[in-house]
Every structure is written in C-alpha cells, then in structure tokens.
Scaffold this motif. Structure first.
Motif, PDB file in Angstrom:
ATOM      1  N   PRO A  94       0.874  -1.286   0.114  1.00  0.00           N
ATOM      2  CA  PRO A  94      -0.017   0.013  -0.004  1.00  0.00           C
ATOM      3  C   PRO A  94       0.893   1.213  -0.020  1.00  0.00           C
ATOM      4  O   PRO A  94       1.961   1.325   0.699  1.00  0.00           O
ATOM      5  CB  PRO A  94      -1.041  -0.198   1.271  1.00  0.00           C
ATOM      6  CG  PRO A  94      -0.887  -1.744   1.613  1.00  0.00           C
ATOM      7  CD  PRO A  94       0.339  -2.146   1.050  1.00  0.00           C
ATOM      8  N   PHE A  95       0.399   2.209  -0.723  1.00  0.00           N
ATOM      9  CA  PHE A  95       1.155   3.515  -0.933  1.00  0.00           C
ATOM     10  C   PHE A  95       0.225   4.649  -1.263  1.00  0.00           C
ATOM     11  O   PHE A  95      -0.020   5.018  -2.481  1.00  0.00           O
ATOM     12  CB  PHE A  95       2.252   3.456  -2.218  1.00  0.00           C
ATOM     13  CG  PHE A  95       3.148   4.398  -2.304  1.00  0.00           C
ATOM     14  CD1 PHE A  95       4.303   4.470  -1.354  1.00  0.00           C
ATOM     15  CD2 PHE A  95       3.574   5.283  -3.252  1.00  0.00           C
ATOM     16  CE1 PHE A  95       5.230   5.527  -1.339  1.00  0.00           C
ATOM     17  CE2 PHE A  95       4.394   6.321  -3.448  1.00  0.00           C
ATOM     18  CZ  PHE A  95       5.313   6.296  -2.561  1.00  0.00           C
ATOM     19  N   GLU A  96      -0.617   4.943  -0.350  1.00  0.00           N
ATOM     20  CA  GLU A  96      -1.677   5.943  -0.375  1.00  0.00           C
ATOM     21  C   GLU A  96      -1.281   7.560  -0.654  1.00  0.00           C
ATOM     22  O   GLU A  96      -0.319   7.807   0.378  1.00  0.00           O
ATOM     23  CB  GLU A  96      -2.618   5.710   0.813  1.00  0.00           C
ATOM     24  CG  GLU A  96      -3.398   4.510   0.880  1.00  0.00           C
ATOM     25  CD  GLU A  96      -4.429   4.569   1.808  1.00  0.00           C
ATOM     26  OE1 GLU A  96      -4.697   5.450   2.345  1.00  0.00           O
ATOM     27  OE2 GLU A  96      -4.900   3.311   2.292  1.00  0.00           O
ATOM     28  N   ILE A  97      -1.540   8.053  -1.839  1.00  0.00           N
ATOM     29  CA  ILE A  97      -0.955   9.322  -2.072  1.00  0.00           C
ATOM     30  C   ILE A  97      -1.754  10.367  -1.523  1.00  0.00           C
ATOM     31  O   ILE A  97      -3.086  10.342  -2.171  1.00  0.00           O
ATOM     32  CB  ILE A  97      -0.522   9.422  -3.622  1.00  0.00           C
ATOM     33  CG1 ILE A  97       0.523   8.159  -3.952  1.00  0.00           C
ATOM     34  CG2 ILE A  97      -0.004  10.757  -3.866  1.00  0.00           C
ATOM     35  CD1 ILE A  97       0.800   8.168  -5.152  1.00  0.00           C
ATOM     36  N   GLU A  98      -1.154  11.315  -0.862  1.00  0.00           N
ATOM     37  CA  GLU A  98      -2.040  12.531  -0.742  1.00  0.00           C
ATOM     38  C   GLU A  98      -1.661  13.757  -1.723  1.00  0.00           C
ATOM     39  O   GLU A  98      -0.298  13.930  -1.813  1.00  0.00           O
ATOM     40  CB  GLU A  98      -1.978  13.029   0.582  1.00  0.00           C
ATOM     41  CG  GLU A  98      -2.754  14.525   1.230  1.00  0.00           C
ATOM     42  CD  GLU A  98      -2.276  14.566   2.502  1.00  0.00           C
ATOM     43  OE1 GLU A  98      -2.854  15.873   3.008  1.00  0.00           O
ATOM     44  OE2 GLU A  98      -2.048  13.833   3.405  1.00  0.00           O
ATOM     45  N   ARG A  99      -2.591  14.597  -2.277  1.00  0.00           N
ATOM     46  CA  ARG A  99      -2.297  15.542  -3.062  1.00  0.00           C
ATOM     47  C   ARG A  99      -2.775  16.705  -2.862  1.00  0.00           C
ATOM     48  O   ARG A  99      -4.101  17.043  -2.823  1.00  0.00           O
ATOM     49  CB  ARG A  99      -2.847  15.148  -4.595  1.00  0.00           C
ATOM     50  CG  ARG A  99      -2.122  13.917  -5.191  1.00  0.00           C
ATOM     51  CD  ARG A  99      -3.069  13.761  -6.590  1.00  0.00           C
ATOM     52  NE  ARG A  99      -2.297  12.617  -7.245  1.00  0.00           N
ATOM     53  CZ  ARG A  99      -2.359  11.320  -6.978  1.00  0.00           C
ATOM     54  NH1 ARG A  99      -3.192  10.982  -5.916  1.00  0.00           N
ATOM     55  NH2 ARG A  99      -1.711  10.330  -7.886  1.00  0.00           N
ATOM     56  N   PRO A 100      -2.072  17.677  -2.231  1.00  0.00           N
ATOM     57  CA  PRO A 100      -2.440  18.830  -1.614  1.00  0.00           C
ATOM     58  C   PRO A 100      -2.692  20.003  -2.518  1.00  0.00           C
ATOM     59  O   PRO A 100      -3.016  20.981  -2.154  1.00  0.00           O
ATOM     60  CB  PRO A 100      -1.318  19.323  -0.607  1.00  0.00           C
ATOM     61  CG  PRO A 100      -0.157  18.981  -1.288  1.00  0.00           C
ATOM     62  CD  PRO A 100      -0.525  17.587  -1.936  1.00  0.00           C
ATOM     63  N   GLN A 101      -2.945  19.645  -3.936  1.00  0.00           N
ATOM     64  CA  GLN A 101      -3.414  20.544  -4.957  1.00  0.00           C
ATOM     65  C   GLN A 101      -2.307  21.654  -5.025  1.00  0.00           C
ATOM     66  O   GLN A 101      -2.930  22.864  -4.993  1.00  0.00           O
ATOM     67  CB  GLN A 101      -4.878  20.925  -4.654  1.00  0.00           C
ATOM     68  CG  GLN A 101      -5.595  19.819  -4.578  1.00  0.00           C
ATOM     69  CD  GLN A 101      -5.717  18.952  -5.888  1.00  0.00           C
ATOM     70  OE1 GLN A 101      -5.794  19.568  -6.909  1.00  0.00           O
ATOM     71  NE2 GLN A 101      -5.550  17.698  -5.655  1.00  0.00           N
ATOM     72  N   ILE A 102      -1.065  21.519  -4.877  1.00  0.00           N
ATOM     73  CA  ILE A 102      -0.101  22.389  -5.140  1.00  0.00           C
ATOM     74  C   ILE A 102       0.769  22.267  -6.351  1.00  0.00           C
ATOM     75  O   ILE A 102       1.335  21.036  -6.371  1.00  0.00           O
ATOM     76  CB  ILE A 102       0.807  22.967  -3.936  1.00  0.00           C
ATOM     77  CG1 ILE A 102      -0.005  23.099  -2.761  1.00  0.00           C
ATOM     78  CG2 ILE A 102       1.749  23.622  -4.082  1.00  0.00           C
ATOM     79  CD1 ILE A 102       0.453  23.357  -1.267  1.00  0.00           C
ATOM     80  N   VAL A 103       0.914  23.002  -7.222  1.00  0.00           N
ATOM     81  CA  VAL A 103       1.444  22.772  -8.572  1.00  0.00           C
ATOM     82  C   VAL A 103       2.499  23.616  -8.618  1.00  0.00           C
ATOM     83  O   VAL A 103       2.503  25.067  -8.577  1.00  0.00           O
ATOM     84  CB  VAL A 103       0.423  22.874  -9.744  1.00  0.00           C
ATOM     85  CG1 VAL A 103       1.319  22.447 -11.146  1.00  0.00           C
ATOM     86  CG2 VAL A 103      -0.714  21.792  -9.529  1.00  0.00           C
ATOM     87  N   TRP A 104       3.820  23.205  -9.206  1.00  0.00           N
ATOM     88  CA  TRP A 104       4.995  24.111  -9.465  1.00  0.00           C
ATOM     89  C   TRP A 104       5.441  24.113 -10.919  1.00  0.00           C
ATOM     90  O   TRP A 104       5.213  22.836 -11.519  1.00  0.00           O
ATOM     91  CB  TRP A 104       5.873  23.587  -8.399  1.00  0.00           C
ATOM     92  CG  TRP A 104       5.747  23.833  -7.058  1.00  0.00           C
ATOM     93  CD1 TRP A 104       4.946  23.072  -6.050  1.00  0.00           C
ATOM     94  CD2 TRP A 104       6.083  25.162  -6.286  1.00  0.00           C
ATOM     95  NE1 TRP A 104       4.885  23.822  -4.869  1.00  0.00           N
ATOM     96  CE2 TRP A 104       5.471  24.899  -5.068  1.00  0.00           C
ATOM     97  CE3 TRP A 104       7.132  26.007  -6.616  1.00  0.00           C
ATOM     98  CZ2 TRP A 104       5.871  25.655  -3.759  1.00  0.00           C
ATOM     99  CZ3 TRP A 104       7.147  27.103  -5.348  1.00  0.00           C
ATOM    100  CH2 TRP A 104       6.664  26.940  -4.245  1.00  0.00           C
ATOM    101  N   ALA A 105       6.372  24.973 -11.380  1.00  0.00           N
ATOM    102  CA  ALA A 105       6.895  24.845 -12.292  1.00  0.00           C
ATOM    103  C   ALA A 105       8.510  24.833 -12.004  1.00  0.00           C
ATOM    104  O   ALA A 105       8.426  25.606 -10.803  1.00  0.00           O
ATOM    105  CB  ALA A 105       6.629  25.983 -13.480  1.00  0.00           C
ATOM    106  N   VAL A 106       9.277  24.300 -12.421  1.00  0.00           N
ATOM    107  CA  VAL A 106      10.645  24.314 -12.131  1.00  0.00           C
ATOM    108  C   VAL A 106      11.658  24.655 -13.454  1.00  0.00           C
ATOM    109  O   VAL A 106      11.430  23.958 -14.298  1.00  0.00           O
ATOM    110  CB  VAL A 106      11.069  23.163 -11.449  1.00  0.00           C
ATOM    111  CG1 VAL A 106      10.942  21.739 -12.137  1.00  0.00           C
ATOM    112  CG2 VAL A 106      12.737  23.145 -11.124  1.00  0.00           C
ATOM    113  N   ILE A 107      12.448  25.648 -13.447  1.00  0.00           N
ATOM    114  CA  ILE A 107      13.053  26.029 -14.757  1.00  0.00           C
ATOM    115  C   ILE A 107      14.666  26.150 -14.008  1.00  0.00           C
ATOM    116  O   ILE A 107      15.037  26.710 -13.407  1.00  0.00           O
ATOM    117  CB  ILE A 107      12.952  27.175 -15.009  1.00  0.00           C
ATOM    118  CG1 ILE A 107      11.250  27.234 -15.304  1.00  0.00           C
ATOM    119  CG2 ILE A 107      13.680  27.692 -16.457  1.00  0.00           C
ATOM    120  CD1 ILE A 107      10.825  28.786 -15.297  1.00  0.00           C
TER     121      ILE A 107
END
Length: 493
Positions: A174-187
């Motif tokens: 089991p590997f339950e993933i939490e997604r806090p709805q934060i999106v990033w760009a990396v450059i």
C-alpha cells in the motif's frame, strides 16, 4: 536461457539504486542493476546535497570528485517589493561535529554519472534498456525475470525504481498518495537580470510566497514557481518570476531544463517483503521538493541498508538485523514528509500574510531534517546518534599531518574508537576495526586535542552512526551483535 546468480538485484538506476550497487561493490557483494533507461540522467531533478550526505560521501571515496563541481550555499534570504528583508543561516552555523556546514548545490546528474562510471570500472555496469517482468520469492532466494527472458537468482532484491515503483506495485505494498493541490514549475537555465544576484537561496514575498531562486553549479540558476493550476505555460511562469522580483526584471538566455509537477506525499506501508525484497528512495517515500530532502533521504536509505545486507550475507550476522532497516528509516521518511509538507503549504497559506518569513522560520525549526544532521536512530544518548567529525592528527616523516575522523572510517566494517589511554587485548570479530585516539600528541599514533568522547570507547556502525559506547574503564567485550524486534507490520507476499 541460462540463469544468472547475484547477491542483490537492484531495480532502478537512479541515484539511490546506483548508490546501493556502488556500496555493495565496496563490500564485495555481487550486484546487478536493471533499468529501462539507456543512459544516466543528463539534466534536471534534485539540486542539492546536504551536510550529512557530504559526510557519507567522504566515507566511500566520492566526496573529493563531486565537491569541486558544486556551489556551496548555507544562507536563505527574504526579499519583498525589490527590497532585502532578512538573511538567515544560524541553523547551519550551529551544527556540531560537522566540517561542511552548507548545501552543495549540484545537480543529480553529476551523482548518477559518477556512480555509473564507478560501476563500469568494477565490471558491474548497469543493465540498461531492460525492464523487469516478474519477481518471485522462492524459499531463501529471489528469482527475477527480465523483459528479454533472462532470469537472475539472488539472495535479495532492492526496489529503487522511483515513485511509480514496479517492485512496490508487484508486491501490492500500500502506498496511499495525498495530493495537496499545489502545482509548481521548475526552470533551470542561464539568466540575464538587473537583480543583485547572490549565491544564496532567495524566497520572494509577494501576495504569497510563490517564487524561490536556487543557486546551482556553474552558470545555472533554478527557479521554483508555484502556479496553483495545471493549465499554465512557460511564459506564465516567467511572468510570475518577474512579478516577484519587481521592480527588477529577469529573462532566460538559455533553458537547461523545464518541468512541472504537482505535490504528492506518501510513505509505503512497509519497506520490506518476506525479508527478501526491500524498497529504497522514492519507491517507499515521496514528498514535495521543499527543503531539498528527496535525494538526500534516498541516499541515506542506501547507506543504511547495504551494510546490513553485507553483514548478513558475508559476515554471519543474524538476518534479524535487516528488520532494523524499516524501523530506522520509516520514521525518518515520515518526518521528512512532515517537514516538506509544512514548508510547501507555507508558500500558499499564512495566518500573518508573511509567507516567506514563515517559510524561513520553518526551515530553522526543521533544520535537523534539512541539514540531515539531526537524523538519529533512537530517542536519546549516544546510541543511534551520528558520530561527530573532528580534527585528528598523526605524525608522519617527522611532521604533523591533520585529517578528519571520518577519513579513518571504513564502510565495510564497524570501527571501535578508543578515545584515551587503553591497554590490553579485546575479543572482537574481524570486521571490527580498532583505532585509538590519544588526548595528546603521541608517537606514531593518532591524537585529537578536542574530542567530545574523551575516555570513552565508541563503537561506530559502517554508516557512521554510533552503535554503543562505554567508559574505557569498563571496556571488556564492546561488540555485541545487535538484535532487533520484528516490525509490527507482518511481511506478507
């Protein structure tokens, strides 16, 4: 088709898998690394090695080659409306028993390429452009079937195959993933700007704290830009950077790497299956990039696991030792997720509205994780703490030579350090190296004028954590094979 034999099959040739193989080779283990890629990473991904990782690299002859390639950085500053607000580095300066009180800003590709070359030199090159089809545990061994039909029998398998781990999924961990709805760009790239550029991590305070500027090796700079939506363009990210640094402006002359990612957090329910299959790195823990802990935590997994496999495979130590891998590393993974999670959320949410300053305060509070120097195995006392590094001297050809204590350690052995005067023979296994450190100059031996371990015998594990300590007055038989309770999660198929 014939079946190959190995001590360990390692699935995944990222930095963690490569480090597992390299450490295994140092210990005389036969390792086989399998990876779907055709070559090591060239650009992108992780960007910093912390102070603890630098110590570990010194143990295994990797430090001297990597260190000159990077850029040192131990300072964070906050800017707002084009003006300097504050600068902080106290959490680095206060580190004890540490000679490299900084990050080494260096791309993951440098680590991968060095390890890849070292493995080639030992005749253990990565089996590339190859996938794993099936892994079975049959009695006291593992049988791995490759996509080309080949089979490999091994004592153990390590899944170091990233967040989308085949090994983890294959054994239904089991590997339950939490997604806090934060999106990033990396450059990553080379820039032109009128901003007063300095080699430090800069967090910009605008409406929130959605831009961080990270110094990198050579002429490269990295920007993390929080976008809060999956629907954005490269130009949108550049616009956010310029809004954060105004009245200054910035443009990219060349782009080395550009990516986008949404924050995901998870720790695997267990790190092992049937005491034969082990997970390491992103295969068993994922989190946001904030705090620069991903690569460092994964490499520490490798250093923790491989010496234990060596002890069991080659030196007659009970396989119960392997239970300690999960009991030691899983709490670390959980604390890393707490740290990175608190940091990443602070860029978006702040009760006071001072997001960037909140961020820096969290870094200070969580410095043990971020520098790596606060990681320990055990609640208190010397046992389970990292060995402090310190200056050690010895006499050679009638001159005094200064070195570091860590340069005397050996990853393939335990080391018994006797800090003071001690006579008599000790009943020790062959894999325990004894080094006496005198309190003052003495003949051809080692001495250290300032040691926190005076008049103590300190037994140090191969990964440079302290196994036990006692007064020199009480020393008799300082090596007792460690025993561990089995983790509460039963290892099923």
């Amino acid at each position: 088709m014939s079946t190959q034999a190995a001590d360990i099959v390692i699935v995944g040739a990222g930095p963690v898998g490569l480090m597992c193989a390299y450490l295994g080779q140092l210990c005389g283990l036969n390792t086989v690394v399998i990876d779907k890629s055709d070559k090591p990473l060239e650009v992108g991904r992780a960007d910093a090695l912390n102070a603890r990782t630098l110590q570990l690299l010194e143990l295994v002859d990797l430090f001297d080659e990597l260190y000159p390639l990077g850029k040192t950085c131990n300072t964070s500053s906050v800017w707002a409306d084009g003006k300097f607000v504050s600068r902080q580095s106290s959490w680095w300066e206060g580190l004890e028993g540490c000679f490299h009180k900084h990050f080494l800003m260096l791309g993951q590709s440098y680590v991968e390429n060095l390890l890849d070359e070292r493995l080639k030199k030992t005749g253990s090159a990565v089996r590339r452009s190859t996938a794993v089809e099936k892994i079975e545990v049959v009695g006291n061994e593992c049988l791995t079937t490759l996509s080309n039909g080949e089979k490999i029998r091994s004592s153990y398998v390590i899944g170091a195959d990233g967040s989308h781990s085949f090994v983890r999924d294959h054994f239904k961990i089991p590997f339950e993933i939490e997604r806090p709805q934060i999106v990033w760009a990396v450059i990553d790239g080379t820039i032109e700007t009128d901003f007063p550029k300095v080699p430090e991590i800069i967090v910009f305070q605008s409406e929130t704290s959605d831009v961080a500027w990270i110094p990198r090796e050579g002429k490269i700079d990295r920007f993390y830009v929080r976008m809060d939506t999956k629907d954005f363009t490269f130009e949108d990210a550049i616009e956010k950077i310029n809004r954060a640094i105004r009245p200054h402006s910035l443009s990219f002359k060349e782009i080395a790497w550009y990516s986008r990612f949404s924050v995901k957090e998870s720790v695997a329910e267990k790190f092992s299956v049937q005491d034969r299959i082990f997970l390491a790195g992103d295969a068993c823990h994922i989190h946001s990039v904030n705090g620069g802990q991903g690569l460092n935590t994964g490499l520490a997994d490798a250093f923790n696991l491989i010496w234990k496999l060596h002890m069991v495979l080659k030196l007659g130590i009970s396989s119960e030792l392997l239970w300690s891998y999960e009991s030691e590393r899983k709490p670390v993974a959980q604390s890393v997720i707490e740290t990175s999670g608190e940091l990443v959320r602070s860029t978006k949410y702040s009760q006071s509205g001072a997001h960037a300053q909140d961020y820096v305060k969290i870094v200070q509070k969580r410095a043990g994780n971020i520098t790596g120097m606060g990681i320990r195995y055990g609640e208190q006392g010397l046992r389970g703490s990292r060995l402090f590094d310190l200056k050690v001297c010895h006499e050679t050809q009638q001159r005094t030579v200064k070195t570091r204590l860590y340069s005397l350690l050996d990853y393939t052995q335990f080391t018994l350090l006797l800090f003071g005067e001690c006579e008599g023979d000790l009943d020790l296994p062959e894999f325990v190296k004894v080094i006496q450190i005198h309190p003052q100059k003495c003949g051809a031996g080692y001495w250290a004028e300032n040691s926190p371990y005076i008049n103590q015998a300190v037994l140090v594990r191969p990964d440079s954590y302290i196994e036990s300590s006692m007064s020199l007055d009480e020393i008799e038989s300082p090596f007792v094979p460690p025993r561990f309770d089995k983790p509460s999660v039963e290892y099923g198929a």
